[in-house]
Design a protein around this motif. Structure first.
Motif, short mmCIF file in Angstrom:
data_model
loop_
_atom_site.label_atom_id
_atom_site.label_comp_id
_atom_site.label_asym_id
_atom_site.label_seq_id
_atom_site.Cartn_x
_atom_site.Cartn_y
_atom_site.Cartn_z
N GLY A 295 0.79 -1.15 -0.06
CA GLY A 295 0.14 0.04 -0.12
C GLY A 295 0.93 1.38 -0.05
O GLY A 295 1.71 1.50 -0.79
N PRO A 296 0.96 2.15 1.07
CA PRO A 296 0.05 1.81 2.11
C PRO A 296 -1.33 2.29 1.92
O PRO A 296 -1.63 2.97 1.15
CB PRO A 296 0.38 3.04 3.11
N LEU A 297 -2.63 1.75 2.63
CA LEU A 297 -3.73 2.07 2.38
C LEU A 297 -4.18 3.20 3.16
O LEU A 297 -3.80 3.09 4.50
CB LEU A 297 -4.59 0.79 2.91
N VAL A 298 -4.76 4.18 2.71
CA VAL A 298 -4.87 5.41 3.25
C VAL A 298 -6.34 5.61 4.22
O VAL A 298 -6.43 6.69 4.50
CB VAL A 298 -4.79 6.57 2.32
N THR A 299 -7.04 4.75 4.12
CA THR A 299 -8.24 4.63 4.82
C THR A 299 -8.43 3.25 5.06
O THR A 299 -8.31 2.47 4.40
CB THR A 299 -9.39 5.59 4.13
N ILE A 308 -7.95 0.69 -4.54
CA ILE A 308 -7.67 2.27 -5.02
C ILE A 308 -7.00 3.00 -3.78
O ILE A 308 -5.99 3.84 -3.93
CB ILE A 308 -9.19 2.73 -5.21
N THR A 309 -7.29 2.45 -2.62
CA THR A 309 -6.85 3.03 -1.54
C THR A 309 -5.30 2.81 -1.43
O THR A 309 -4.63 3.71 -1.01
CB THR A 309 -7.56 2.59 0.11
N ASP A 323 10.63 1.97 -3.21
CA ASP A 323 11.05 1.38 -4.61
C ASP A 323 10.52 0.26 -5.08
O ASP A 323 10.56 -0.05 -6.27
CB ASP A 323 12.46 0.96 -4.26
N PHE A 324 9.57 -0.29 -3.97
CA PHE A 324 8.83 -1.42 -4.70
C PHE A 324 7.49 -1.41 -4.13
O PHE A 324 7.34 -1.36 -2.82
CB PHE A 324 9.99 -2.53 -4.08
N LEU A 325 6.57 -1.93 -4.89
CA LEU A 325 4.95 -1.57 -4.21
C LEU A 325 4.48 -3.20 -4.58
O LEU A 325 4.58 -3.75 -5.62
CB LEU A 325 4.05 -0.73 -5.24
N CYS A 326 3.85 -3.71 -3.38
CA CYS A 326 3.02 -4.70 -3.39
C CYS A 326 1.64 -4.43 -3.84
O CYS A 326 0.89 -3.59 -3.11
CB CYS A 326 3.19 -5.40 -2.22
N TYR A 327 1.00 -5.02 -5.00
CA TYR A 327 -0.15 -4.63 -5.18
C TYR A 327 -1.21 -5.04 -4.20
O TYR A 327 -0.94 -6.17 -3.26
CB TYR A 327 -0.52 -5.51 -6.58
N VAL A 328 -2.40 -4.37 -4.20
CA VAL A 328 -3.46 -4.87 -3.38
C VAL A 328 -4.84 -4.90 -4.37
O VAL A 328 -4.88 -4.01 -5.20
CB VAL A 328 -3.81 -3.68 -2.32
N THR A 329 -5.68 -6.04 -4.27
CA THR A 329 -6.73 -6.42 -5.11
C THR A 329 -8.16 -5.52 -4.29
O THR A 329 -8.09 -5.56 -2.91
CB THR A 329 -6.94 -7.67 -5.43
N PRO A 330 -8.99 -5.68 -5.17
CA PRO A 330 -10.38 -5.32 -4.43
C PRO A 330 -10.88 -6.36 -3.37
O PRO A 330 -11.84 -6.04 -2.71
CB PRO A 330 -11.29 -5.37 -5.66
N ASP A 341 -9.83 -9.48 -10.03
CA ASP A 341 -9.31 -8.88 -8.83
C ASP A 341 -7.89 -8.70 -9.19
O ASP A 341 -7.44 -7.73 -8.95
CB ASP A 341 -9.62 -9.67 -7.59
N VAL A 342 -7.41 -9.75 -9.53
CA VAL A 342 -5.96 -9.79 -9.79
C VAL A 342 -5.64 -8.83 -10.88
O VAL A 342 -4.45 -7.89 -10.57
CB VAL A 342 -5.28 -11.27 -10.19
N ARG A 343 -6.35 -8.80 -11.94
CA ARG A 343 -6.25 -7.61 -12.99
C ARG A 343 -6.30 -6.32 -12.62
O ARG A 343 -5.37 -5.42 -12.77
CB ARG A 343 -7.05 -7.94 -14.15
N GLU A 344 -7.29 -5.97 -11.64
CA GLU A 344 -7.69 -4.65 -11.17
C GLU A 344 -6.47 -4.17 -10.34
O GLU A 344 -6.05 -3.14 -10.26
CB GLU A 344 -8.88 -4.55 -10.57
N GLY A 345 -6.04 -5.36 -9.37
CA GLY A 345 -4.94 -4.79 -8.51
C GLY A 345 -3.56 -4.44 -9.32
O GLY A 345 -2.84 -3.60 -8.82
N ILE A 346 -3.33 -5.28 -10.15
CA ILE A 346 -1.94 -5.16 -10.77
C ILE A 346 -2.08 -3.65 -11.74
O ILE A 346 -1.03 -2.88 -11.63
CB ILE A 346 -1.91 -6.05 -12.09
N VAL A 347 -3.26 -3.42 -12.38
CA VAL A 347 -3.19 -2.06 -13.05
C VAL A 347 -3.27 -1.14 -12.01
O VAL A 347 -2.43 0.02 -12.40
CB VAL A 347 -4.58 -2.12 -14.08
N ALA A 348 -3.91 -1.07 -10.86
CA ALA A 348 -3.84 0.00 -10.05
C ALA A 348 -2.41 0.26 -9.53
O ALA A 348 -1.96 1.39 -9.40
CB ALA A 348 -4.73 -0.22 -8.75
#
Length: 438
Positions: A295-299, A308-309, A323-330, A341-348
């Motif tokens: 993330g970080p998840l902001v809410t 999105i968060t 330097d490195f982001l771990c994706y988060v899915t819906p 979910d994976v597709r949406e998480g990757i794109v975000a």
């Protein structure tokens, strides 16, 4: 080969094949890259047994990379679906994939994953403990944990999350902080439970030198896990999180002394106004080691939309030094993610990483944006689709509502601003009343 790890090679002044490849991908001078690796500010996770790997660099001055988590659980045991997620991650250009399977014998899937994946492969050995050893948590001995680390290393895993920072000192800080959400790290909670039930020190901390020897042998990058990461914005930047981070800074230097490459993991859930400061603190306490954030998840109130968060927080974190982001899915906090979910998480996550690279001034980061903008000016739909992060989705949207005038879309029709301006600049008239409006 007179070196064991990329870091050892860099310290000796050697430019490896992996360094040359990353240099070409990143458009960075080979010697500069080598020096960044020697200092620990860049890593190239590249297990000597991962033969299909297309090496990537993570760290200072390089493009922000993303990781995709997948793997089975006791409630969802379908390796074929997980392999479809692997294919999707590779299609979208994810630089890393972590197998977080936590049920049964997982090595068959992991071996297949390593054989076919050009992306870096990561694991969390703690997740595999019970299934691999076929022991309940209380029956696992300290030396058993090292057995799992070695097994993953031999298989070809490029980086491993090792929760070595949650020692007895950090736990005391955690207990005093009286958190709202307690421990949300799966591996961290298992180690906490093991330590509390046995009364022993964290084996990954107590036998850290032995862990490093295993990782050095196969050139596995250690990703120092944040077992006490905040699981709610209420708990961010508290004593538990920061006390563990101090421990991780010390563990980083100990790993570098053994020529083991290091990534440090970070939060978690965190309010917007705290993110930049946390990135600065991490880089300071951990001596500039690459920072890997979830993330970080902001809410905390957006289940179903946490991709999105996470993307909001990830963009701020990466533009501030991560330097490195771990994706988060819906599906985060709700269930095991499916393909959509994976597709949406990757794109975000890709959007967040790319936006941060533009802000950081990474060389070439704006090139595709400029090409997209030029194609939009010319209203060349096919070219626009080719530059889009998810061109298939862009095409689906456009074709779902076809305009009567090809040089527009159904939002504005013939009143498209670009169409109007292009006509005027070309010396043509713009007329609407004599034509049927779209």
């Amino acid at each position: 080969m007179n070196y064991k790890t990329q870091m050892e090679a860099a310290k000796k002044g050697i430019i490896t094949n992996e360094m040359m490849l990353v240099s070409r991908k990143e458009k960075i001078d080979e010697k500069k890259l080598r020096d960044l690796i020697a200092s620990g500010k860049v890593v190239i996770p590249a297990n000597i047994n991962h033969k299909s790997l297309s090496a990537e660099g993570i760290g200072e001055g390089l493009r922000t990379k993303i990781n995709v988590n997948l793997g089975i659980s006791g409630d969802c045991i379908d390796y074929s679906k997980e392999m479809e997620k692997v294919d999707l991650a590779l299609k979208f250009g994810a630089e890393a994939i972590m197998d977080l399977s936590n049920y049964g014998k997982t090595n068959t899937f992991r071996t297949q994953l390593i054989e076919r994946s050009p992306a870096m492969i990561g694991t969390v050995p703690m997740y595999d403990a019970i299934g691999y050893l076929e022991k309940d948590l209380l029956d696992i001995k300290a030396e058993d944990f090292l057995t799992i680390v070695e097994a993953h290393a031999k298989e070809g895993v490029d980086f491993m999350t090792i929760h070595a920072g949650i020692n007895k000192r950090a736990i005391e800080c955690f207990k005093r902080s009286k958190r709202l959400t307690n421990i949300v790290s799966r591996g961290g909670s298992l180690l906490f439970a093991w330590m509390e039930m046995t009364g022993n020190e964290n084996p990954f901390f107590q036998y850290y030198d032995e862990v490093l020897e295993i990782l050095r042998e196969y050139d596995v990058t250690i990703s120092l896990g944040d077992a006490l990461r905040p699981g709610s914005i209420n708990d961010s930047s508290d004593a538990g999180q920061l006390s563990e981070l101090i421990e991780l800074g010390n563990l980083t230097k100990r790993a570098w002394d053994k020529d083991v490459q290091v990534i440090v993991e970070g939060p978690g859930h965190m309010a917007l106004n705290e993110i930049a400061a946390n990135m600065t603190i991490q880089k300071r306490l951990c001596h500039g080691a690459p920072f890997y954030v979830l993330g970080p998840l902001v809410t905390d109130i957006a289940p179903g939309y946490d991709h999105i968060t996470s993307a909001i927080g990830g963009a701020i974190a990466a533009s501030s030094g991560a330097d490195f982001l771990c994706y988060v899915t819906p599906a985060e906090h709700l269930r095991l993610p499916d393909l959509l979910d994976v597709r949406e998480g990757i794109v975000a996550s890709k959007i967040a990483a790319h936006a941060a690279d533009i802000a950081k001034g990474i060389p070439g980061a704006r090139e595709l944006d400029n090409k997209m903008s030029d194609a939009r000016r010319r209203i060349d739909w096919e070219e626009m689709f080719s530059y889009a992060i998810d061109g298939d989705k862009a095409r689906e949207y456009f074709e779902s509502s076809s305009p009567s005038e090809k040089h527009s879309c159904t939002m504005c029709g013939k009143m498209c601003a670009l169409r109007t301006t292009n006509k005027i600049l070309a010396g043509e008239k713009v007329e609407f009343c004599s034509e049927k409006l779209a």
